[in-house]
Design a protein around this motif. Structure first.
Motif, PDB file in Angstrom:
ATOM      1  N   ALA A 192       2.485 -11.325 -13.699  1.00 41.13           N
ATOM      2  CA  ALA A 192       2.788 -10.633 -14.954  1.00 41.13           C
ATOM      3  C   ALA A 192       1.549 -10.534 -15.839  1.00 41.13           C
ATOM      4  CB  ALA A 192       3.906 -11.358 -15.693  1.00 41.13           C
ATOM      5  N   ALA A 193       0.798 -11.629 -15.936  1.00 45.97           N
ATOM      6  CA  ALA A 193      -0.375 -11.640 -16.803  1.00 45.97           C
ATOM      7  C   ALA A 193      -1.485 -10.753 -16.250  1.00 45.97           C
ATOM      8  CB  ALA A 193      -0.876 -13.067 -16.982  1.00 45.97           C
ATOM      9  N   MET A 194      -1.709 -10.784 -14.955  1.00 50.56           N
ATOM     10  CA  MET A 194      -2.783  -9.982 -14.373  1.00 50.56           C
ATOM     11  C   MET A 194      -2.435  -8.502 -14.403  1.00 50.56           C
ATOM     12  SD  MET A 194      -5.071 -12.187 -13.871  1.00 50.56           S
ATOM     13  CE  MET A 194      -6.311 -11.315 -12.918  1.00 50.56           C
ATOM     14  N   ARG A 195      -1.178  -8.172 -14.200  1.00 50.96           N
ATOM     15  CA  ARG A 195      -0.771  -6.769 -14.309  1.00 50.96           C
ATOM     16  C   ARG A 195      -1.020  -6.257 -15.726  1.00 50.96           C
ATOM     17  NH1 ARG A 195       5.444  -5.382 -13.627  1.00 50.96           N
ATOM     18  NH2 ARG A 195       5.389  -5.885 -15.842  1.00 50.96           N
ATOM     19  N   GLN A 196      -0.710  -7.100 -16.715  1.00 47.27           N
ATOM     20  CA  GLN A 196      -0.927  -6.720 -18.103  1.00 47.27           C
ATOM     21  C   GLN A 196      -2.417  -6.469 -18.378  1.00 47.27           C
ATOM     22  OE1 GLN A 196       1.684  -6.264 -20.094  1.00 47.27           O
ATOM     23  NE2 GLN A 196       0.419  -5.568 -21.819  1.00 47.27           N
ATOM     24  N   ARG A 197      -3.286  -7.190 -17.703  1.00 48.88           N
ATOM     25  CA  ARG A 197      -4.722  -7.032 -17.905  1.00 48.88           C
ATOM     26  C   ARG A 197      -5.282  -5.811 -17.174  1.00 48.88           C
ATOM     27  NH1 ARG A 197      -7.723 -11.230 -19.994  1.00 48.88           N
ATOM     28  NH2 ARG A 197      -6.536 -13.104 -20.544  1.00 48.88           N
ATOM     29  N   GLY A 198      -4.520  -5.294 -16.185  1.00 48.36           N
ATOM     30  CA  GLY A 198      -4.991  -4.118 -15.457  1.00 48.36           C
ATOM     31  C   GLY A 198      -5.296  -4.367 -13.997  1.00 48.36           C
ATOM     32  N   VAL A 199      -4.534  -5.260 -13.369  1.00 47.05           N
ATOM     33  CA  VAL A 199      -4.693  -5.549 -11.943  1.00 47.05           C
ATOM     34  C   VAL A 199      -3.438  -5.098 -11.206  1.00 47.05           C
ATOM     35  CG1 VAL A 199      -5.144  -7.319 -10.200  1.00 47.05           C
ATOM     36  CG2 VAL A 199      -6.123  -7.544 -12.492  1.00 47.05           C
ATOM     37  N   ALA A 200      -3.619  -4.313 -10.157  1.00 46.94           N
ATOM     38  CA  ALA A 200      -2.512  -3.858  -9.318  1.00 46.94           C
ATOM     39  C   ALA A 200      -2.643  -4.491  -7.939  1.00 46.94           C
ATOM     40  CB  ALA A 200      -2.519  -2.333  -9.193  1.00 46.94           C
ATOM     41  N   PHE A 201      -1.503  -4.773  -7.310  1.00 46.48           N
ATOM     42  CA  PHE A 201      -1.506  -5.434  -6.006  1.00 46.48           C
ATOM     43  C   PHE A 201      -0.555  -4.706  -5.070  1.00 46.48           C
ATOM     44  CE2 PHE A 201       0.224  -8.793  -3.145  1.00 46.48           C
ATOM     45  CZ  PHE A 201      -0.957  -9.063  -2.454  1.00 46.48           C
ATOM     46  N   VAL A 202      -1.097  -4.145  -3.987  1.00 48.20           N
ATOM     47  CA  VAL A 202      -0.301  -3.443  -2.967  1.00 48.20           C
ATOM     48  C   VAL A 202      -0.245  -4.345  -1.744  1.00 48.20           C
ATOM     49  CG1 VAL A 202      -0.068  -1.365  -1.572  1.00 48.20           C
ATOM     50  CG2 VAL A 202      -1.075  -1.216  -3.862  1.00 48.20           C
ATOM     51  N   PRO A 203       0.903  -5.003  -1.488  1.00 50.13           N
ATOM     52  CA  PRO A 203       0.958  -6.028  -0.439  1.00 50.13           C
ATOM     53  C   PRO A 203       1.209  -5.448   0.946  1.00 50.13           C
ATOM     54  CG  PRO A 203       3.073  -5.872  -1.519  1.00 50.13           C
ATOM     55  CD  PRO A 203       2.169  -4.876  -2.214  1.00 50.13           C
ATOM     56  N   ASP A 204       1.121  -6.309   1.944  1.00 52.36           N
ATOM     57  CA  ASP A 204       1.534  -5.945   3.292  1.00 52.36           C
ATOM     58  C   ASP A 204       3.050  -6.072   3.393  1.00 52.36           C
ATOM     59  OD1 ASP A 204       1.541  -8.674   2.952  1.00 52.36           O
ATOM     60  OD2 ASP A 204       0.678  -9.160   4.908  1.00 52.36           O
ATOM     61  N   PRO A 250      -3.589  -1.885   3.898  1.00 49.96           N
ATOM     62  CA  PRO A 250      -3.151  -0.661   3.214  1.00 49.96           C
ATOM     63  C   PRO A 250      -2.622   0.428   4.130  1.00 49.96           C
ATOM     64  CG  PRO A 250      -5.547  -0.793   3.234  1.00 49.96           C
ATOM     65  CD  PRO A 250      -5.033  -2.119   3.720  1.00 49.96           C
ATOM     66  N   THR A 251      -2.963   0.385   5.426  1.00 47.31           N
ATOM     67  CA  THR A 251      -2.449   1.417   6.332  1.00 47.31           C
ATOM     68  C   THR A 251      -1.642   0.794   7.465  1.00 47.31           C
ATOM     69  OG1 THR A 251      -4.533   1.431   7.581  1.00 47.31           O
ATOM     70  CG2 THR A 251      -4.307   3.013   5.779  1.00 47.31           C
ATOM     71  N   GLU A 252      -0.980  -0.298   7.166  1.00 50.24           N
ATOM     72  CA  GLU A 252      -0.138  -0.988   8.144  1.00 50.24           C
ATOM     73  C   GLU A 252       0.979  -0.056   8.636  1.00 50.24           C
ATOM     74  OE1 GLU A 252       1.511  -5.100   7.320  1.00 50.24           O
ATOM     75  OE2 GLU A 252       3.160  -3.833   6.681  1.00 50.24           O
ATOM     76  N   GLY A 253       0.997   0.178   9.938  1.00 49.21           N
ATOM     77  CA  GLY A 253       2.086   0.944  10.529  1.00 49.21           C
ATOM     78  C   GLY A 253       2.133   2.404  10.143  1.00 49.21           C
ATOM     79  N   VAL A 254       0.973   3.016   9.842  1.00 44.88           N
ATOM     80  CA  VAL A 254       0.967   4.440   9.524  1.00 44.88           C
ATOM     81  C   VAL A 254       0.103   5.176  10.542  1.00 44.88           C
ATOM     82  CG1 VAL A 254       1.201   3.861   7.082  1.00 44.88           C
ATOM     83  CG2 VAL A 254      -1.047   4.475   7.965  1.00 44.88           C
ATOM     84  N   ASP A 255       0.307   6.484  10.666  1.00 43.18           N
ATOM     85  CA  ASP A 255      -0.434   7.262  11.650  1.00 43.18           C
ATOM     86  C   ASP A 255      -1.798   7.670  11.102  1.00 43.18           C
ATOM     87  OD1 ASP A 255      -0.334  10.098  10.458  1.00 43.18           O
ATOM     88  OD2 ASP A 255       1.746   9.430  10.376  1.00 43.18           O
ATOM     89  N   ILE A 256      -2.586   8.333  11.924  1.00 39.34           N
ATOM     90  CA  ILE A 256      -3.963   8.626  11.542  1.00 39.34           C
ATOM     91  C   ILE A 256      -4.045   9.616  10.384  1.00 39.34           C
ATOM     92  CG2 ILE A 256      -4.931   8.045  13.778  1.00 39.34           C
ATOM     93  CD1 ILE A 256      -5.001  11.027  14.423  1.00 39.34           C
ATOM     94  N   GLY A 257      -3.082  10.541  10.301  1.00 42.75           N
ATOM     95  CA  GLY A 257      -3.104  11.485   9.196  1.00 42.75           C
ATOM     96  C   GLY A 257      -2.870  10.794   7.860  1.00 42.75           C
ATOM     97  N   ALA A 258      -1.829   9.945   7.804  1.00 44.92           N
ATOM     98  CA  ALA A 258      -1.539   9.203   6.575  1.00 44.92           C
ATOM     99  C   ALA A 258      -2.655   8.212   6.266  1.00 44.92           C
ATOM    100  CB  ALA A 258      -0.206   8.469   6.706  1.00 44.92           C
TER     101      ALA A 258
END
Length: 504
Positions: free
Chosen positions: A326-338, A430-438
């Motif tokens: 919550a605190a890091m998101r408020q500061r401007g940190v985004a997290f895209v998990p596996d 970031p590209t777990e389980g996606v094809d080459i186009g995506a």
């Protein structure tokens, strides 16, 4: 056993996901199924696995017309589906997961734990006698390869003749992939055909007897795998000659005098120890390592470190005491998990609802906090357009999307209503389980974010992905950050050498 799909059509409102597809799957082969993002692979195997009814077309099973009324009906007819996201129940043991829903009971009411354990081990041994897994351990503590094997054994519990494997090795390191490959190869000899969906074209070529290519919901071609190569597969998928990797080109080298967006020193958690690490505006830093080396754990700890043992973190020059999500998101940190369907998306929600998850206020009337579906839809459409999400509408369920489109929604929820808000974005697989186009589109998005001045951290098991994206790479082993590599001195071989050398 042969399953013949003829002239299969699948319509969603405003979208034809499948258009007259015909293909035959047999129980004596591994059949690779490939296609670009949104090509129709997920929809086709959903129909084959009984979870969706097609709008039109026929399905024949051993010469008889069939209509599958659900996944249970498909399983009863010998068709099982092991999904990309997984379906194991955390907290239960491997044995309990294998026999979930079919537990042996005493007096018809009490689960016979001893018999359950015995049957689970016997089932594993009957299919894979040379595989050793601790089925007494909680399933979430097992290596991912073992978890996938537990899922496969559960699927094979009945009289299965066709097994659908959707991206079975998406998050596995090379050694564990080879173990799963051996299992896949032996199944046809045991009377179980495999329908294999994988974005690793080398894997499809190595394992498949035949390959079917889909593009834009239509059948392109089915052909023997022998003699085919990746260039042919890419050309059929995209209808043009194209490299399977992103073109590297010039990289923006960050200003060494710029204040780091994030900087840690003497960073300690139960899983990782890092003496010093920093990322500057516009820089893309890659984190690499073998399974359990600490690179994923370190990436997560920059966003949320509830069990931090010691060390300091500074964000844009300011010391941060509260390193929580919550605190890091408020500061401007985004997290895209596996593992997006476990850690990022809600399968029961629409695209609009998932996109609005992080910043619901973007769809509200002023300061009143009253949500406006029209405003949410408008912003959802903007993000879907920006990320080229292929879907019928923002109201479509996220579970109906292909893997690449799901990943775009997982990223897009941080961009929804948050133009320019985030100064650090952390991506794990970031590209777990996606094809080459995506994959290409996601890479271009990450590069665009860096050009806008956002600092980027990418932790990935795909070393070529790291080589395509990063300006600097940090290797990890045994929970320690070790050496650094700098662009342009990147190659898959140099990364492997860095990781293996660190362990030596």
């Amino acid at each position: 056993m042969a399953i013949i799909l003829s002239d299969i059509v699948m319509d969603y409102p405003g979208t034809r996901a499948l258009d007259g597809v015909g293909v035959t799957f047999r129980d004596d082969e591994v059949h690779g199924l490939i296609g670009e993002n949104g090509a129709g692979k997920t929809t086709l195997v959903s129909i084959l696995g009984g979870s969706r009814l097609p709008t039109g077309g026929r399905m024949e099973l051993d010469g008889q017309d069939v209509r599958l009324e659900g996944a249970g009906d498909a399983l009863a007819r010998g068709i099982a589906h092991v999904s990309q996201e997984g379906s194991l129940v955390p907290g239960l043991s491997g044995a309990e997961n294998i026999l979930l829903g079919a537990e042996p009971k005493r007096l018809g009411a009490v689960i016979d734990r001893r018999a359950l354990r015995r049957i689970a081990y016997e089932t594993l041994a009957s299919w894979f006698p040379d595989v050793s897994i601790d089925l007494d351990a909680p399933v979430e503590t097992l290596p991912y390869a073992d978890q996938k094997i537990v899922e496969i054994v559960r699927a094979l519990r009945g009289r299965v003749r066709i097994l659908i494997l959707d991206e079975p090795t998406a998050t596995l390191p090379a050694r564990e992939k080879e173990r799963l490959w051996a299992i896949v190869r032996r199944l046809p000899a045991q009377g179980v055909g495999v329908v294999l969906i994988s974005h690793f074209l080398s894997e499809v070529l190595a394992l498949s007897d035949r390959i079917t290519v889909l593009r834009d919901g239509r059948l392109v071609e089915t052909f023997p795998a022998q003699g085919a190569d990746e260039a042919r597969l890419v050309a059929l998928m995209l209808q043009r000659g194209q490299s399977t990797t992103v073109q590297t080109g010039e990289r923006r080298v960050p200003d060494a005098a710029a204040i780091p967006v994030v900087e840690v020193s003497d960073w300690r958690t139960p899983d990782v120890s890092v003496e010093r690490f920093a990322v500057r505006p516009g820089e893309i830093v890659g984190l690499i390592g073998l399974t359990g080396s600490g690179h994923f754990a370190f990436a997560r700890s920059l966003f949320d470190a509830p069990d931090r043992i010691g060390g300091t973190l500074r964000f844009r020059g300011e010391a941060v005491a509260d390193v929580s999500a919550a605190a890091m998101r408020q500061r401007g940190v985004a997290f895209v998990p596996d593992h997006r369907m476990i850690h990022s998306l809600n399968g029961d929600w629409s695209l609009r609802e998932n996109l609005a998850m992080v910043h619901p206020e973007a769809g509200a009337f002023g300061s009143l906090g009253i949500l406006s579906p029209a405003r949410e839809t408008r912003e959802a459409r903007r993000i879907m357009g920006q990320l080229a999400v292929k879907a019928s509408s923002p109201e479509q369920l996220v579970t109906e999307l292909s893997g690449g489109n799901k990943q775009k929604i997982s990223i897009g929820k941080w961009l929804y209503g948050a133009e320019g808000r985030y100064r650090l974005m952390i991506f794990v697989e970031p590209t777990e389980g996606v094809d080459i186009g995506a994959k290409r589109e996601i890479h271009q998005l990450i590069q665009s974010l860096a050009r806008s001045g956002c600092a980027i951290v990418v932790a990935s098991s795909d070393l070529i992905e790291i080589a395509d994206l990063a300006t600097r790479v940090v290797s990890f082993a045994d929970g320690q950050a070790l050496g650094e590599l700098h662009w342009p001195n990147f190659s898959e071989q140099s990364f492997i050498a860095a990781m293996s050398g660190a362990r030596a």
